[in-house]
Design an enzyme around this catalytic site. Sequence first.
Site, PDB file in Angstrom:
ATOM      1  N   VAL A  45      43.372 -28.914-102.365  1.00  0.00           N
ATOM      2  CA  VAL A  45      44.751 -29.309-102.055  1.00  0.00           C
ATOM      3  C   VAL A  45      45.238 -30.480-102.895  1.00  0.00           C
ATOM      4  O   VAL A  45      46.441 -30.778-102.909  1.00  0.00           O
ATOM      5  CB  VAL A  45      44.920 -29.646-100.559  1.00  0.00           C
ATOM      6  CG1 VAL A  45      44.608 -28.440 -99.699  1.00  0.00           C
ATOM      7  CG2 VAL A  45      44.069 -30.852-100.167  1.00  0.00           C
ATOM      8  N   ASN A  59      46.855 -29.857 -93.477  1.00  0.00           N
ATOM      9  CA  ASN A  59      45.871 -30.454 -92.585  1.00  0.00           C
ATOM     10  C   ASN A  59      44.611 -30.950 -93.295  1.00  0.00           C
ATOM     11  O   ASN A  59      43.923 -31.823 -92.784  1.00  0.00           O
ATOM     12  CB  ASN A  59      45.476 -29.420 -91.516  1.00  0.00           C
ATOM     13  CG  ASN A  59      44.196 -29.777 -90.821  1.00  0.00           C
ATOM     14  OD1 ASN A  59      44.132 -30.689 -90.013  1.00  0.00           O
ATOM     15  ND2 ASN A  59      43.116 -29.054 -91.150  1.00  0.00           N
ATOM     16  N   SER A 104      46.839 -39.551 -88.505  1.00  0.00           N
ATOM     17  CA  SER A 104      45.729 -39.993 -87.665  1.00  0.00           C
ATOM     18  C   SER A 104      46.179 -41.199 -86.853  1.00  0.00           C
ATOM     19  O   SER A 104      47.104 -41.917 -87.258  1.00  0.00           O
ATOM     20  CB  SER A 104      44.527 -40.395 -88.533  1.00  0.00           C
ATOM     21  OG  SER A 104      43.517 -41.022 -87.752  1.00  0.00           O
ATOM     22  N   TYR A 163      40.764 -44.382 -95.735  1.00  0.00           N
ATOM     23  CA  TYR A 163      41.236 -43.333 -94.832  1.00  0.00           C
ATOM     24  C   TYR A 163      42.487 -43.777 -94.091  1.00  0.00           C
ATOM     25  O   TYR A 163      43.502 -43.052 -94.048  1.00  0.00           O
ATOM     26  CB  TYR A 163      40.131 -42.984 -93.838  1.00  0.00           C
ATOM     27  CG  TYR A 163      40.505 -41.915 -92.843  1.00  0.00           C
ATOM     28  CD1 TYR A 163      40.464 -40.563 -93.206  1.00  0.00           C
ATOM     29  CD2 TYR A 163      40.906 -42.238 -91.551  1.00  0.00           C
ATOM     30  CE1 TYR A 163      40.807 -39.577 -92.301  1.00  0.00           C
ATOM     31  CE2 TYR A 163      41.250 -41.250 -90.643  1.00  0.00           C
ATOM     32  CZ  TYR A 163      41.197 -39.935 -91.022  1.00  0.00           C
ATOM     33  OH  TYR A 163      41.549 -38.949 -90.121  1.00  0.00           O
ATOM     34  N   ALA A 164      42.440 -44.971 -93.497  1.00  0.00           N
ATOM     35  CA  ALA A 164      43.582 -45.457 -92.718  1.00  0.00           C
ATOM     36  C   ALA A 164      44.821 -45.598 -93.598  1.00  0.00           C
ATOM     37  O   ALA A 164      45.926 -45.227 -93.192  1.00  0.00           O
ATOM     38  CB  ALA A 164      43.227 -46.793 -92.062  1.00  0.00           C
ATOM     39  N   ALA A 165      44.649 -46.133 -94.802  1.00  0.00           N
ATOM     40  CA  ALA A 165      45.782 -46.295 -95.706  1.00  0.00           C
ATOM     41  C   ALA A 165      46.377 -44.947 -96.104  1.00  0.00           C
ATOM     42  O   ALA A 165      47.599 -44.776 -96.172  1.00  0.00           O
ATOM     43  CB  ALA A 165      45.358 -47.082 -96.941  1.00  0.00           C
ATOM     44  N   SER A 166      45.502 -43.984 -96.354  1.00  0.00           N
ATOM     45  CA  SER A 166      46.001 -42.656 -96.740  1.00  0.00           C
ATOM     46  C   SER A 166      46.798 -42.022 -95.603  1.00  0.00           C
ATOM     47  O   SER A 166      47.830 -41.388 -95.827  1.00  0.00           O
ATOM     48  CB  SER A 166      44.841 -41.747 -97.153  1.00  0.00           C
ATOM     49  OG  SER A 166      44.035 -41.368 -96.045  1.00  0.00           O
ATOM     50  N   LYS A 167      46.335 -42.202 -94.371  1.00  0.00           N
ATOM     51  CA  LYS A 167      47.017 -41.595 -93.234  1.00  0.00           C
ATOM     52  C   LYS A 167      48.296 -42.341 -92.884  1.00  0.00           C
ATOM     53  O   LYS A 167      49.282 -41.721 -92.438  1.00  0.00           O
ATOM     54  CB  LYS A 167      46.072 -41.535 -92.037  1.00  0.00           C
ATOM     55  CG  LYS A 167      44.882 -40.592 -92.251  1.00  0.00           C
ATOM     56  CD  LYS A 167      45.325 -39.175 -92.565  1.00  0.00           C
ATOM     57  CE  LYS A 167      44.144 -38.206 -92.582  1.00  0.00           C
ATOM     58  NZ  LYS A 167      44.573 -36.805 -92.812  1.00  0.00           N
ATOM     59  N   ILE A 216      38.533 -36.355 -82.488  1.00  0.00           N
ATOM     60  CA  ILE A 216      38.376 -34.917 -82.293  1.00  0.00           C
ATOM     61  C   ILE A 216      37.033 -34.515 -82.883  1.00  0.00           C
ATOM     62  O   ILE A 216      36.672 -34.951 -83.984  1.00  0.00           O
ATOM     63  CB  ILE A 216      39.497 -34.130 -82.992  1.00  0.00           C
ATOM     64  CG1 ILE A 216      40.883 -34.707 -82.669  1.00  0.00           C
ATOM     65  CG2 ILE A 216      39.414 -32.647 -82.635  1.00  0.00           C
ATOM     66  CD1 ILE A 216      41.279 -34.656 -81.218  1.00  0.00           C
TER      67      ILE A 216
END
Length: 271
Positions: free
Chosen positions: A74, A100, A153, A166-170, A199
């Site tokens: 993706v 997703n 997220s 991860y947090a920055a990307s979300k 999850i």
Amino acid sequence: MTALKQGENIMGRLAGKRAVVTGAASGIGRASARIFAREGASVVAVDRAEEGLAETVALIAAAGGTAMAVTADVGDEEAVAGFINTCVVTYGGLEAIYANAGVSGGRVPLAEQTVALWQDVLRVNLIGPFLCIKYAAPIMAAAGKGSIICTASVAALRANAGGPPYAASKAGVVSLVQTTANELFGSGVRVNAICPGLIETGMTKPTFDRARDRGTEGKIGQLNPTRRNGEPEEIANMALFLASDEASYVNGQAIAVDGGLSSTHPFVPRG
């Protein structure tokens, strides 16, 4: 590609719609692809994991749905343009896309994080949804309607739900859906994000495995008022709602599906 078997397990909330779901080889993506197909959509299931993707499509076929597998990255612009075009050519249009696919980036200490790590996480988690929007939105706008859904997220909303990349990307995904919803002003195209809590998926498996190894599985999800982790189907049900005409007035939103975790600050749970 699998053929639609009339009637069997098809419920109809997405009847006649054509949809793309990325990250469909497992977890939330698999659950969403299956629910979309169960509700009548023709689904293009996308992932890098060819074996898992084939299993997803086989499960859809066994339930009487219509789906085809496309193995793709993706974060690759040509690949994204290709699988969106495949949906249009094969099924005759595109009414919904669920961007997703994502990666966690792991729990690397800040001083040890590299530019390469950040680039890889951002490429999949943020550039991937951007590319899905870039190529899906004109098709939907030409038809005057469509739903674009992205996985963000709870890590996008507050700290301690993922590492910095991860947090920055979300967080970027949340901003992306807000800004592009307005870029598409008046087009009939809706853009929304889902912010899952904890999850159990392939990506979060290490967290669950560690808890089981320590004998603390019962504490998983203890910080949210629902007092448990979520299941992929619970996120897929929100994606289904957003893809459907039932969500026709929902646009530019980041909706938390997290058992209530993001409704408060961290606290010591009551006995």
